[in-house]
Scaffold this motif. Structure first.
Motif, PDB file in Angstrom:
ATOM      1  N   GLU A 170       0.822  -1.207   0.000  1.00  0.00           N
ATOM      2  CA  GLU A 170       0.000   0.000   0.000  1.00  0.00           C
ATOM      3  C   GLU A 170       0.863   1.267   0.000  1.00  0.00           C
ATOM      4  N   ARG A 171       1.968   1.250   0.735  1.00  0.00           N
ATOM      5  CA  ARG A 171       2.870   2.411   0.726  1.00  0.00           C
ATOM      6  C   ARG A 171       3.462   2.637  -0.660  1.00  0.00           C
ATOM      7  N   TRP A 218       3.386   5.905  -5.801  1.00  0.00           N
ATOM      8  CA  TRP A 218       3.040   6.119  -7.207  1.00  0.00           C
ATOM      9  C   TRP A 218       2.007   7.239  -7.341  1.00  0.00           C
ATOM     10  N   ILE A 219       1.033   7.267  -6.435  1.00  0.00           N
ATOM     11  CA  ILE A 219       0.010   8.315  -6.466  1.00  0.00           C
ATOM     12  C   ILE A 219       0.643   9.680  -6.187  1.00  0.00           C
ATOM     13  N   THR A 256      -1.792   6.889 -12.368  1.00  0.00           N
ATOM     14  CA  THR A 256      -2.822   6.502 -11.401  1.00  0.00           C
ATOM     15  C   THR A 256      -3.407   5.142 -11.749  1.00  0.00           C
ATOM     16  N   ILE A 257      -3.586   4.900 -13.037  1.00  0.00           N
ATOM     17  CA  ILE A 257      -4.101   3.593 -13.468  1.00  0.00           C
ATOM     18  C   ILE A 257      -3.065   2.503 -13.202  1.00  0.00           C
ATOM     19  N   VAL A 258      -1.824   2.796 -13.548  1.00  0.00           N
ATOM     20  CA  VAL A 258      -0.742   1.831 -13.341  1.00  0.00           C
ATOM     21  C   VAL A 258      -0.545   1.546 -11.853  1.00  0.00           C
ATOM     22  N   ALA A 259      -0.674   2.574 -11.016  1.00  0.00           N
ATOM     23  CA  ALA A 259      -0.504   2.384  -9.569  1.00  0.00           C
ATOM     24  C   ALA A 259      -1.476   1.341  -9.049  1.00  0.00           C
ATOM     25  N   TYR A 260      -2.731   1.445  -9.471  1.00  0.00           N
ATOM     26  CA  TYR A 260      -3.723   0.474  -9.006  1.00  0.00           C
ATOM     27  C   TYR A 260      -3.451  -0.920  -9.547  1.00  0.00           C
ATOM     28  N   THR A 261      -3.156  -1.017 -10.844  1.00  0.00           N
ATOM     29  CA  THR A 261      -2.946  -2.349 -11.412  1.00  0.00           C
ATOM     30  C   THR A 261      -1.698  -3.012 -10.822  1.00  0.00           C
TER      31      THR A 261
END
Length: 117
Positions: free
Chosen positions: A22-23, A28-29, A70-75
């Protein structure tokens, strides 16, 4: 709230690994927010940097890169979480080289604008 199917796979990991994952997601965010802020600042305050259309293109490029991150961070977070839960190796990523190349291109354009006003 119902959990996604992938969260029901494998076994519940040690919370330290989940929190570390999560960190990384939050890092990334933060990077995406910094790029977005840089694009906004460039658009608002860099009128003396060079031709206005070039500045707008650079500002939009920063925004697009931020949106992509942001998309890459989640994936990446989800992929790492699944790997941790199922005991598989963490997935590799193309994102770091791509981000480095994109930022290198933007930096070169800014340097050229500063060198040849």
């Amino acid at each position: 709230m119902r959990q996604p199917k992938w969260r029901q796979e494998g076994e519940e990991p040690d919370y330290r690994f989940t929190l570390a994952n999560e960190r990384t997601f939050l890092a990334w965010i933060r990077t995406a927010l910094a790029l977005l802020a840089g694009g906004v600042l460039m658009h608002q305050f860099a009128s003396t940097l060079g031709p206005r259309p070039v500045i707008v293109v650079l500002a939009v490029a920063f925004g697009v890169i931020a949106a992509g991150l942001t998309i890459v961070a989640y994936t990446r977070w989800r992929g790492n979480e699944v790997a941790i839960r199922t005991g598989r190796p963490l997935p590799s990523s193309w994102v770091l080289p791509a981000l480095s190349i994109a930022l290198l291109i933007v930096t070169v354009v800014i340097a050229v604008l500063l060198a040849f006003p």
